[in-house]
Design an enzyme around this catalytic site. Sequence first.
Site, PDB file in Angstrom:
ATOM      1  N   ARG A   1       4.736   0.961   8.211  1.00 30.01           N
ATOM      2  CA  ARG A   1       4.158  -0.351   8.638  1.00 30.01           C
ATOM      3  C   ARG A   1       5.388  -1.444   9.225  1.00 30.01           C
ATOM      4  O   ARG A   1       6.318  -1.507   8.662  1.00 30.01           O
ATOM      5  CB  ARG A   1       3.281  -1.123   7.547  1.00 30.01           C
ATOM      6  CG  ARG A   1       4.298  -1.591   6.410  1.00 30.01           C
ATOM      7  CD  ARG A   1       3.725  -1.063   5.104  1.00 30.01           C
ATOM      8  NE  ARG A   1       2.753   0.154   4.978  1.00 30.01           N
ATOM      9  CZ  ARG A   1       1.630   0.030   3.982  1.00 30.01           C
ATOM     10  NH1 ARG A   1       1.464  -1.242   3.489  1.00 30.01           N
ATOM     11  NH2 ARG A   1       0.841   0.884   3.703  1.00 30.01           N
TER      12      ARG A   1
ATOM     13  N   ARG B   1       0.915  -5.190  13.438  1.00 31.96           N
ATOM     14  CA  ARG B   1       0.455  -4.243  12.558  1.00 31.96           C
ATOM     15  C   ARG B   1      -0.547  -3.404  12.757  1.00 31.96           C
ATOM     16  O   ARG B   1      -1.602  -4.064  13.196  1.00 31.96           O
ATOM     17  CB  ARG B   1       0.576  -4.954  11.129  1.00 31.96           C
ATOM     18  CG  ARG B   1      -0.373  -4.042  10.109  1.00 31.96           C
ATOM     19  CD  ARG B   1       0.279  -4.214   8.745  1.00 31.96           C
ATOM     20  NE  ARG B   1      -0.409  -3.048   7.837  1.00 31.96           N
ATOM     21  CZ  ARG B   1      -0.132  -3.384   6.337  1.00 31.96           C
ATOM     22  NH1 ARG B   1       0.314  -4.367   6.018  1.00 31.96           N
ATOM     23  NH2 ARG B   1      -0.767  -2.556   5.768  1.00 31.96           N
TER      24      ARG B   1
ATOM     25  N   ASP C   1       4.054  -5.979   6.199  1.00 29.22           N
ATOM     26  CA  ASP C   1       3.221  -5.853   5.124  1.00 29.22           C
ATOM     27  C   ASP C   1       3.581  -7.441   4.110  1.00 29.22           C
ATOM     28  O   ASP C   1       4.983  -7.488   3.879  1.00 29.22           O
ATOM     29  CB  ASP C   1       3.635  -4.836   4.026  1.00 29.22           C
ATOM     30  CG  ASP C   1       2.396  -4.373   3.156  1.00 29.22           C
ATOM     31  OD1 ASP C   1       1.240  -5.214   3.289  1.00 29.22           O
ATOM     32  OD2 ASP C   1       2.683  -3.683   2.225  1.00 29.22           O
TER      33      ASP C   1
ATOM     34  N   ASP D   1       2.403  -9.567   0.944  1.00 28.84           N
ATOM     35  CA  ASP D   1       1.583  -9.402  -0.180  1.00 28.84           C
ATOM     36  C   ASP D   1       1.587 -10.771  -1.270  1.00 28.84           C
ATOM     37  O   ASP D   1       2.761 -11.193  -1.307  1.00 28.84           O
ATOM     38  CB  ASP D   1       2.107  -8.289  -0.995  1.00 28.84           C
ATOM     39  CG  ASP D   1       1.480  -6.855  -0.593  1.00 28.84           C
ATOM     40  OD1 ASP D   1       0.503  -6.886   0.132  1.00 28.84           O
ATOM     41  OD2 ASP D   1       2.192  -5.930  -0.930  1.00 28.84           O
TER      42      ASP D   1
END
Length: 162
Positions: free
Chosen positions: A91, A82, A94, A96
Site C-alpha cells: 500500500r 491508495r 496506511d 490507523d
Amino acid sequence: MKVYIGLGSNLANPETQVLSAQQDLAKLPLTQDIAMSSLYKSPPMGPKDQPDYINAVVALETSLSPNDLLSQLQGIEQQHGRVRQRHWGERTLDLDILLYGDEQINEPHLHVPHKGIAERAFVLYPLAEIAPNLLIPKFGHITELLASCPKDGLERLEKNEI
Ligand code: ROI
C-alpha cells in the site's frame, strides 16, 4: 484528546509518503501535531513477496470525534493514491488510529485500541519512542508489551538514512 496514529507505506517512495502524511496530519481541522517518532524499516507482515515497509507513529491533539478523525485519515490515504489491492498486500499509505485518549471503541470499522497494537513491533517500538510511559487500555503498560514483542527485523532509521 490525545491520539496516536500509526503510519505505514511500502510503495511509491515510502519515506516520502510517511513524511508528507505527517504534514497532512498536522494540518487536519481542530488538530495540532505533538510528536512524530523516527522512521522505521520493517519486513512485511503478511505476504512476503512485497517490499519492506516504512513505519512511524504520530501523536496528535485533536477535537475531532473518532469517526470524523477516521474519515479524515481515509481522505489522506486517498490523496496519497491508495488503492485496495490484495488483503494484507502492499500500500502507498496506511493510517490507523492506534489510541484515542484512553477510550475503548468497538464498531464494525473502528477498533480502538487498535487490535494489533501489542504484537506488531512496527507499531509498538515507534509508539514507545514518543510515549515511553503509556498505559494502553486492555493491553497494559507499554514497557511490558515491548518486553514480550520481538523486534522481528525492525530497524530504526537515522535521519541521514532517509
Ligand atoms: N507490515 C509492516 N511491516 N508494516 C505495516 O505497516 C504493515 N501494514 C499492514 C500489513 C499488510 C498487515 N503488514 C504490514 O497493513
